[in-house]
Design a protein around this motif. Structure first.
Motif: not given
Length: 486
Positions: A21-25, A293-298, A300-305
């Protein structure tokens, strides 16, 4: 993993953060940006300044929504403005039969949230005694729909006839018209039609309360009308965009008309603001929510909430959030003028209703979504499912379970299924659905948007895309009027 405040408000991000998922890195790569964003929030609170923010007229404009939870002299919400709101409460209670709230955007969406949480679906079917002396409430001005406008007027005329026959006297209707300028097409067209038609009805006494720009030097259209007609006035304040205005008199006037606990609502927002001043991302709900949410979008391509509350009366929260997210972050250019076409697309869903429609797509469709659940821990009312059909084993098996437990089991099962198929999701938990915790939630979401604007380097407080269609629409309306006048 979750962040839990002393109030019991909780942000469970276990299904959004960690391996796969969204990681520490991911978060580490934004460390400097997050620090700058947090400093920008400090400046916004202290000075009302957001870098490169301009009004729709291209002039420097303060951003003051973070001031609203603090009721102090010299603030937009002050002891005197609270007294003025109490005067509205005292006036409508046991005196006004119906309030028609006319507004669009935040002037409708925010008011609808307050109405749904305070009143619920069947408010207008209750007796005046059951409503505590408060009026019925209907909404208009959020669309230009001639059929619904006719239906509302017709209903009020018939209600006036009924009152005259059974109680005697006239139906007292208060039109709460909310527009900063008084030139909002959707709101003012409905207002003028309703005002004119009700004025023709001998059995209706109507009055108007105007919520508009308070500026006396450059008076707007609605301000001038209010002064000329002697209508009571409340403020659509400068420095507070419509999508943030629920904490101002834009939302609080409707709150005053239904007995909503305004002080508790603002206290919830204030306590959340205190939590959001923490520079530690793991203790700051707004910064953590924005970063994930920003990291998930930018990254990981999860740009729909998908905002998916579990509870019917919270659907309007999702509707309010759609405007907040879309208008704030859907921007073609960043603050340096570079084309970025940034923004996450918001979608409304409700559990369990949309588990039987949209969840198929959430579970197996494109890997481009974050599902944001919203749940209530302790419901004001609950029922144990009775064993009324013991001969039907499948129904008997759920007997003895409370409705709230069944609702939460469905939500948790949805979350677990999504997580098991690499679908990002997270959960906000409200200890109870009340004014205080509503204030916490809405303020946290507003502050999250402010943080994300900084991370994306876009102006989260303007809306140039909304102005684009208006520049086309008004000339066309003027031409249409000329043709009709010929």
């Amino acid at each position: 993993m979750s962040l839990k405040l002393k109030s019991g408000f909780e942000f469970d991000y276990d299904n959004l953060y960690g391996e796969g998922k969204v990681t520490d890195a991911d978060l580490k790569s934004y460390e400097a940006d997050l620090k700058r964003a947090h400093e920008a929030m400090k400046v916004m609170r202290e000075k009302g300044f957001i870098r490169a923010h301009l009004s729709k007229d291209g002039e420097p404009e303060k951003v003051l929504f973070s001031q609203l939870p603090y009721v102090e002299e010299g603030h937009l919400n002050s002891p005197s403005s609270m007294k003025h709101l109490q005067e509205l409460t005292d006036h409508v209670k046991d005196n006004v039969d119906v309030v028609v709230s006319l507004g669009i955007g935040g002037s409708y969406l925010g008011d609808k949230v307050i109405f749904d949480v305070q009143c619920g679906e069947f408010w207008n079917s209750m007796t005046k005694e059951e409503r505590g002396g408060f009026p019925k409430v209907y909404f208009s001005g959020n669309n230009i729909d001639p059929q619904r406008t006719y239906d509302l007027i017709h209903y009020l005329e018939k209600a006036a006839e009924v009152k005259k026959c059974h109680e005697g006297g006239k139906l007292k209707v208060l039109l709460l018209v909310i527009s900063k300028s008084g030139g909002t097409l959707d709101t003012m067209s409905n207002f003028m039609v309703i005002y004119d038609e009700l004025g023709k009805c001998a059995d209706i006494d109507q009055e108007v309360v105007a919520v508009t720009d308070p500026n006396m030097e450059n008076q707007t259209l609605l301000k001038k009308l209010a002064i000329e007609k002697g209508w009571p006035q409340y403020a659509v304040p400068d420095g507070v965009g419509g999508r943030f205005s629920i904490f101002s008199e834009v939302g609080l006037t409707l709150a005053a008309c239904v007995g909503f606990d305004i002080q508790a609502f603002l206290n919830g927002a204030k306590d959340m603001d205190q939590a959001c001043q923490n520079e530690d991302i793991w203790q700051n709900p707004a910064m953590l929510n924005a970063a994930l949410k920003f990291a998930a979008s930018e990254k990981h391509g999860r740009d729909i909430e998908v905002m998916m509350p579990y509870g019917d009366y919270m659907e309007s929260i999702s509707m309010w959030y759609i405007q907040l997210l879309a208008e704030s972050l859907g921007k073609q250019y960043n603050r340096e003028g570079k084309e970025v076409c940034y923004g996450r697309t918001p979608i409304v869903a409700v559990g369990t209703r949309d588990m039987h429609s949209m969840t198929q797509q959430h579970q197996e469709g494109r890997l481009n979504k974050v599902i944001q659940f919203l749940k209530v821990k302790n419901w004001k009312h609950d029922y144990k499912i009775p064993n009324v059909f013991p001969e039907a084993k499948k129904l008997a098996d759920i007997a003895g379970v409370t409705m709230s437990d069944a609702l939460e089991t469905a939500r948790q099962s949805n979350a677990d299924a999504l997580t098991g198929n690499h679908r990002y999701n997270a959960t906000f938990t409200l200890p109870e659905l009340n004014a205080y915790h509503l204030g916490e939630l809405l303020y946290m979401l507003a502050m999250s948007i402010a943080y994300e604007g900084e991370l994306a380097d876009v102006d989260a407080f303007n809306q140039p895309g909304v102005e684009a269609y208006k520049k086309i629409m008004w000339p066309r309306l003027n031409e249409l009027k000329k043709e009709m006048d010929r």
